[in-house]
Design a protein around this motif. Structure first.
Motif, PDB file in Angstrom:
ATOM      1  N   VAL A  65     -48.303 -12.534  71.663  1.00 53.09           N
ATOM      2  CA  VAL A  65     -48.848 -11.573  72.626  1.00 53.09           C
ATOM      3  C   VAL A  65     -47.735 -10.775  73.285  1.00 53.09           C
ATOM      4  N   ILE A  66     -46.683 -11.445  73.737  1.00 51.57           N
ATOM      5  CA  ILE A  66     -45.582 -10.727  74.384  1.00 51.57           C
ATOM      6  C   ILE A  66     -44.895  -9.789  73.395  1.00 51.57           C
ATOM      7  N   SER A  67     -44.649 -10.244  72.179  1.00 53.61           N
ATOM      8  CA  SER A  67     -43.961  -9.412  71.191  1.00 53.61           C
ATOM      9  C   SER A  67     -44.808  -8.200  70.806  1.00 53.61           C
ATOM     10  N   CYS A  68     -46.095  -8.404  70.613  1.00 50.41           N
ATOM     11  CA  CYS A  68     -46.964  -7.283  70.245  1.00 50.41           C
ATOM     12  C   CYS A  68     -47.093  -6.290  71.390  1.00 50.41           C
ATOM     13  N   GLU A  69     -47.197  -6.780  72.611  1.00 55.26           N
ATOM     14  CA  GLU A  69     -47.304  -5.860  73.748  1.00 55.26           C
ATOM     15  C   GLU A  69     -46.049  -5.021  73.903  1.00 55.26           C
ATOM     16  N   LYS A  70     -44.886  -5.640  73.765  1.00 56.57           N
ATOM     17  CA  LYS A  70     -43.644  -4.881  73.864  1.00 56.57           C
ATOM     18  C   LYS A  70     -43.521  -3.881  72.723  1.00 56.57           C
ATOM     19  N   GLY A  71     -43.934  -4.276  71.516  1.00 57.24           N
ATOM     20  CA  GLY A  71     -43.840  -3.358  70.394  1.00 57.24           C
ATOM     21  C   GLY A  71     -44.789  -2.188  70.510  1.00 57.24           C
ATOM     22  N   LEU A  72     -46.021  -2.423  70.952  1.00 59.16           N
ATOM     23  CA  LEU A  72     -47.007  -1.353  71.049  1.00 59.16           C
ATOM     24  C   LEU A  72     -46.723  -0.396  72.205  1.00 59.16           C
ATOM     25  N   ASN A  73     -45.893  -0.788  73.143  1.00 55.43           N
ATOM     26  CA  ASN A  73     -45.542   0.072  74.276  1.00 55.43           C
ATOM     27  C   ASN A  73     -44.098   0.554  74.201  1.00 55.43           C
ATOM     28  N   THR A  74     -43.560   0.609  72.990  1.00 54.03           N
ATOM     29  CA  THR A  74     -42.195   1.086  72.801  1.00 54.03           C
ATOM     30  C   THR A  74     -42.145   2.593  72.980  1.00 54.03           C
ATOM     31  N   ARG A  75     -41.096   3.060  73.600  1.00 51.76           N
ATOM     32  CA  ARG A  75     -40.876   4.505  73.744  1.00 51.76           C
ATOM     33  C   ARG A  75     -39.375   4.753  73.805  1.00 51.76           C
ATOM     34  N   GLY A  76     -38.979   5.953  73.401  1.00 51.43           N
ATOM     35  CA  GLY A  76     -37.573   6.316  73.505  1.00 51.43           C
ATOM     36  C   GLY A  76     -36.817   6.299  72.197  1.00 51.43           C
ATOM     37  N   GLY A  77     -37.510   6.308  71.058  1.00 48.06           N
ATOM     38  CA  GLY A  77     -36.827   6.383  69.777  1.00 48.06           C
ATOM     39  C   GLY A  77     -36.260   5.048  69.333  1.00 48.06           C
ATOM     40  N   PRO A  78     -35.297   5.079  68.394  1.00 43.58           N
ATOM     41  CA  PRO A  78     -34.714   3.818  67.885  1.00 43.58           C
ATOM     42  C   PRO A  78     -34.086   2.964  68.975  1.00 43.58           C
ATOM     43  N   GLY A  79     -33.467   3.603  69.957  1.00 44.09           N
ATOM     44  CA  GLY A  79     -32.915   2.837  71.066  1.00 44.09           C
ATOM     45  C   GLY A  79     -33.980   2.109  71.849  1.00 44.09           C
ATOM     46  N   GLY A  80     -35.155   2.722  71.964  1.00 47.67           N
ATOM     47  CA  GLY A  80     -36.262   2.053  72.642  1.00 47.67           C
ATOM     48  C   GLY A  80     -36.758   0.834  71.889  1.00 47.67           C
ATOM     49  N   VAL A  81     -36.705   0.885  70.549  1.00 47.68           N
ATOM     50  CA  VAL A  81     -37.095  -0.281  69.754  1.00 47.68           C
ATOM     51  C   VAL A  81     -36.146  -1.442  70.029  1.00 47.68           C
TER      52      VAL A  81
END
Length: 288
Positions: free
Chosen positions: A237-253
């Motif tokens: 759940v934590i990993s999916c939430e962080k991934g689905l709310n990624t922003r800012g390009g490759p650095g954001g990932v």
């Protein structure tokens, strides 16, 4: 009138101390709100994923192919690291309990102490941390990359539920793999402690097994399995939430992956403490 009497119209640049103080004040004001928003998104995501998991299984809409693929990926990613970490931790526990038992003159109880520590604490916690570090980071990077490539938005535009299509099979795979790896870690940890106690610390095999079987119960294994399932849900759940709310390009990932791993480990430690205290209160032991 001289030049010294003319006021300087150019503003002075703020000092480093002023900038640090301003940033710290803003961070203190923003962080509690951002933390509550993140927790709220994770709770909503986990609740929706569990609900869809139950309904999709009943209505036979569960994506079995994706579940099998994700399970195979998680096992391939975390099996060897889990075994590699469980071995030295179990040997370390055997050393410490063996020394302590020797100091108090109860060397026969070393098997019970180290074996119970492996099953109750070491096995589920090692599995969860390895899942967070290996599987959680991979899940977050995968979903984060899809997010910055607008694949997530494209699925939503086409009317495909991202929660059902991407999160639910990963959640089911995480629970199953976490429980399986917890069982493997229990077996490997107990075997490593047994071999180390017998062949390195000159313990007797019969004493080790007898003391362990005298104090260990099936409830200890059930607790480890429940911990593994709950830890698997937390990591996914934590990993999916962080991934689905990624922003800012490759650095954001990269930032999202780092935040997912750190948050998962912190939450796992807190939940493990709660599980241990609750189990101790509900099922007290009058002896060791």
């Amino acid at each position: 009138m001289t030049l010294d009497d003319i006021p300087n119209s150019q503003p002075t640049a703020p000092s480093a101390v002023t900038e640090i103080a301003a940033w710290s004040t803003g961070y203190v004001r923003r962080h509690p709100v951002a933390a509550l928003q993140t927790v709220g998104r994770q709770v909503a995501l986990g609740r929706g994923a569990l609900r869809y998991l139950a309904t999709d299984i009943v209505t036979r809409r569960f994506p079995l192919d994706e579940f099998i693929a994700q399970s195979a990926f998680m096992v391939r990613t975390s099996l060897l690291p889990t075994v590699a970490v469980a071995l030295p931790i179990s040997a370390t526990l055997s050393i410490q309990f063996g020394l302590l038992a020797g100091q108090v003159g109860a060397t026969a109880l070393a098997g019970a102490a180290s074996g119970l520590a492996v099953i109750r604490q070491s096995a589920p916690l090692v599995t969860a941390i390895l899942l967070a570090a290996a599987v959680g980071s991979a899940l977050c990077a995968d979903l984060g990359s899809r997010k910055i490539r607008d694949e997530i938005d494209a699925l939503e535009v086409m009317g495909i539920s991202v929660l059902r299509r991407l999160v639910v099979p990963r959640l089911a795979a995480g629970v199953v793999v976490a429980m399986a790896l917890t069982g493997v870690s229990c077996f490997v940890g107990f075997l490593a402690g047994y071999l180390f106690n017998v062949y390195v610390q000159d313990g007797t095999p019969g004493s080790y097994l007898a003391t362990f079987s005298s104090f260990a119960t099936s409830g200890d294994l059930y607790l480890a399995m429940v911990k593994g399932a709950v830890f698997g849900v937390i990591v996914v759940v934590i990993s999916c939430e962080k991934g689905l709310n990624t922003r800012g390009g490759p650095g954001g990932v990269a930032n999202a992956v780092n935040a997912a791993v750190v948050a998962s480990i912190v939450v796992l430690m807190v939940v493990n403490l709660g599980f241990t205290q609750l189990y101790t209160m509900l099922f007290p032991r009058t002896t060791l």
